[in-house]
Design a protein around this motif. Structure first.
Motif, PDB file in Angstrom:
ATOM      1  N   VAL A 117     -40.665 -34.401  15.745  1.00 24.76           N
ATOM      2  CA  VAL A 117     -41.664 -33.677  16.518  1.00 24.76           C
ATOM      3  C   VAL A 117     -41.066 -33.297  17.872  1.00 24.76           C
ATOM      4  O   VAL A 117     -40.218 -33.998  18.407  1.00 24.76           O
ATOM      5  CB  VAL A 117     -42.936 -34.520  16.764  1.00 24.76           C
ATOM      6  CG1 VAL A 117     -43.743 -34.642  15.502  1.00 24.76           C
ATOM      7  CG2 VAL A 117     -42.581 -35.869  17.325  1.00 24.76           C
ATOM      8  N   LEU A 118     -41.515 -32.180  18.336  1.00 26.74           N
ATOM      9  CA  LEU A 118     -41.143 -31.764  19.683  1.00 26.74           C
ATOM     10  C   LEU A 118     -42.266 -32.219  20.597  1.00 26.74           C
ATOM     11  O   LEU A 118     -43.423 -31.871  20.388  1.00 26.74           O
ATOM     12  CB  LEU A 118     -40.980 -30.250  19.745  1.00 26.74           C
ATOM     13  CG  LEU A 118     -40.398 -29.701  21.036  1.00 26.74           C
ATOM     14  CD1 LEU A 118     -38.996 -30.212  21.249  1.00 26.74           C
ATOM     15  CD2 LEU A 118     -40.384 -28.179  21.002  1.00 26.74           C
ATOM     16  N   CYS A 119     -41.899 -33.015  21.567  1.00 27.23           N
ATOM     17  CA  CYS A 119     -42.905 -33.626  22.432  1.00 27.23           C
ATOM     18  C   CYS A 119     -42.785 -33.077  23.838  1.00 27.23           C
ATOM     19  O   CYS A 119     -41.705 -33.050  24.419  1.00 27.23           O
ATOM     20  CB  CYS A 119     -42.716 -35.140  22.458  1.00 27.23           C
ATOM     21  SG  CYS A 119     -43.701 -35.954  23.713  1.00 27.23           S
ATOM     22  N   ILE A 120     -43.898 -32.618  24.336  1.00 26.96           N
ATOM     23  CA  ILE A 120     -43.946 -32.146  25.718  1.00 26.96           C
ATOM     24  C   ILE A 120     -44.850 -33.082  26.508  1.00 26.96           C
ATOM     25  O   ILE A 120     -46.039 -33.186  26.216  1.00 26.96           O
ATOM     26  CB  ILE A 120     -44.488 -30.715  25.800  1.00 26.96           C
ATOM     27  CG1 ILE A 120     -43.592 -29.782  25.000  1.00 26.96           C
ATOM     28  CG2 ILE A 120     -44.596 -30.266  27.249  1.00 26.96           C
ATOM     29  CD1 ILE A 120     -44.063 -28.354  24.990  1.00 26.96           C
ATOM     30  N   ASP A 121     -44.272 -33.781  27.444  1.00 30.83           N
ATOM     31  CA  ASP A 121     -45.065 -34.574  28.372  1.00 30.83           C
ATOM     32  C   ASP A 121     -45.381 -33.704  29.578  1.00 30.83           C
ATOM     33  O   ASP A 121     -44.501 -33.018  30.091  1.00 30.83           O
ATOM     34  CB  ASP A 121     -44.277 -35.789  28.873  1.00 30.83           C
ATOM     35  CG  ASP A 121     -44.196 -36.876  27.829  1.00 30.83           C
ATOM     36  OD1 ASP A 121     -44.447 -36.571  26.649  1.00 30.83           O
ATOM     37  OD2 ASP A 121     -43.870 -38.016  28.196  1.00 30.83           O
ATOM     38  N   ARG A 122     -46.607 -33.778  29.990  1.00 31.01           N
ATOM     39  CA  ARG A 122     -46.958 -32.960  31.141  1.00 31.01           C
ATOM     40  C   ARG A 122     -47.819 -33.757  32.103  1.00 31.01           C
ATOM     41  O   ARG A 122     -48.805 -34.377  31.721  1.00 31.01           O
ATOM     42  CB  ARG A 122     -47.711 -31.711  30.708  1.00 31.01           C
ATOM     43  CG  ARG A 122     -47.918 -30.730  31.846  1.00 31.01           C
ATOM     44  CD  ARG A 122     -48.957 -29.702  31.504  1.00 31.01           C
ATOM     45  NE  ARG A 122     -48.744 -29.182  30.192  1.00 31.01           N
ATOM     46  CZ  ARG A 122     -49.726 -28.900  29.345  1.00 31.01           C
ATOM     47  NH1 ARG A 122     -50.976 -29.095  29.680  1.00 31.01           N
ATOM     48  NH2 ARG A 122     -49.464 -28.430  28.153  1.00 31.01           N
ATOM     49  N   ILE A 123     -47.436 -33.734  33.347  1.00 34.66           N
ATOM     50  CA  ILE A 123     -48.227 -34.350  34.401  1.00 34.66           C
ATOM     51  C   ILE A 123     -48.712 -33.238  35.297  1.00 34.66           C
ATOM     52  O   ILE A 123     -47.932 -32.387  35.709  1.00 34.66           O
ATOM     53  CB  ILE A 123     -47.380 -35.348  35.211  1.00 34.66           C
ATOM     54  CG1 ILE A 123     -46.745 -36.371  34.279  1.00 34.66           C
ATOM     55  CG2 ILE A 123     -48.225 -36.041  36.266  1.00 34.66           C
ATOM     56  CD1 ILE A 123     -45.786 -37.304  34.973  1.00 34.66           C
TER      57      ILE A 123
END
Lengths: 242, 242
Positions: free
Chosen positions: A201-207
DNA sequence: TTTTTTTGGTTGTATATACAACCCAGTTTA
DNA sequence: TAAACTGGGTTGTATATACAACCAAAAAAA
């Protein structure tokens, strides 16, 4: 209502309309500053500001002594558009739906304590949602929300309005930070996203921040191989050291 | 030599020095436009340009009617640090080495013609290199270089100095654009990076400019699951719609 | 005391002007 | 023919000026 727009904005719109209407194409010259002075009845400095800002935004590029030209089209940070996933999906002619897996108050996970400036035991809002295109799940969204910044988060109906759309209304975004990884899928993801064995999976963490207060920490998971999601962005900071 | 700097740049440096010297701290006011007029002996418009640009760069923020303030410090795009892979590896106590797979002149691939503003048959420099940590390959770097911008690219010795370090010396970076994907690995990658079956690669495409000339198009491939490489970056564009 | 008004300072927009730096094409000169 | 010069157009920098929009604190009024 209808706030009066500054005149440099009108000039910007004038240029943008011309580009959209294919009046001026890529690498072709747009009107010079002096021409805009006559066409738009503004001073040269105002025309210049419009061209400057469009240049800064990547719409135009300028060559001293020659003129101002339409920049080759760049996707404008589609990474950001990913968020408006409902719109994105509808724009390409599919139907959007979602499934709310979880929406509750819980004590803040330890690895997020420092981000939220909370102490052990303090509570945050937590939601998990699956976004679907034509019924097929294409994104898992896990989100932790700062209850101080968004006290009403749990009370919303997220069938019609996605969490990020709601958040953007109550806490206008001023900054975002991302982290991108390719990860192994855990069992939940495998089932939910219907992944093949070993498919990552391609995971994008965003804050995200609203002014100086952290609003939310969010993880987005996409099936990488099937959708080959891409994010494009530009940097223009202190690149001197590279 | 020493190109004379424009005066608004001097004002910018004046402000930046004050911030670095802790003279003005986060959320504290910097001199107003009128104060800068006196302090730096420039016109208000010039002082204003300096403050505007620093605001655009995220160094300052402005509040109409109150003043201009030092923005809270943010991480500076560590995604970019990935490039200095040799340094990165040494910093974590490992030994860096590399293997040059290919270094030659060849006709520009068609899909890059428009990027380089070249015609079919025109030539570019092409290099492929494998970067290693303690002997283990951790990154494949494929790079196409604009021969006009960097005519001596083929003549360098890349054992001691990596291509991007060399490029940054001869063509100082002013802009970079990235695209990130998770991809299936092709056979060459599988062998070179010693990937497991179906293990994906995290691919970073990077295009760099020096002023307005495109310097290089570069693809970096990492074994995604083993190293879980992360890139972090900030955006500060039109976040209003999110 | 509480509310309203004023006032000074700051940023935001807009104009007019001037000259420098640069590019390109046409002209002149060697 | 080839090189050097010239002129007009364009962007880049800089100044001076004016007024609008906005804020905060002081002053005035209730």
């Amino acid at each position: 209502m209808a706030q009066e727009e500054p005149r440099y904005q009108l000039v910007k719109d004038f240029i943008l309309n011309g580009i959209n209407a294919k009046q001026w194409k890529e690498h072709k010259r747009v009107p010079s500053e002096n021409e805009l002075v006559e066409m738009c009845k503004v001073s040269r400095m105002t025309a210049r500001r419009a061209l400057d800002e469009l240049t800064e935004e990547g719409v135009l590029y300028r060559v001293q002594g020659r003129g101002t030209f339409v920049a080759p089209k760049k996707l404008h940070s589609p990474l950001l558009e990913i968020r408006n996933i409902a719109e994105e999906i509808q724009n390409r002619g599919s139907s959007y739906s979602n499934e709310l897996i979880l929406l509750q108050k819980e004590s803040c996970p330890v690895h997020l304590l420092k981000h939220f400036s909370l102490n052990e035991g303090d509570e945050v809002y937590h939601s998990i949602m699956v976004h679907k295109e034509d019924g097929k799940p294409i994104q898992i969204e896990q989100r932790y929300v700062n209850p101080t910044a968004v006290p009403e988060y749990l009370k919303q109906d997220y069938k019609s309005i996605t969490p990020n759309v709601y958040l953007s209304k109550v806490a206008p975004l001023t900054e975002a930070e991302h982290e991108i990884q390719a990860k192994e899928a855990d069992p939940f993801m495998k089932v939910t996203l219907k992944l093949q064995e070993l498919e990552p999976v391609l995971c994008i963490d965003r804050i995200t921040w609203s002014d100086t207060t952290l609003v939310s920490y969010c993880q987005l998971y996409h099936p990488a191989s099937r959708f080959s999601l891409t994010g494009r962005f530009k940097t223009k900071h202190q690149l001197t050291e590279l």
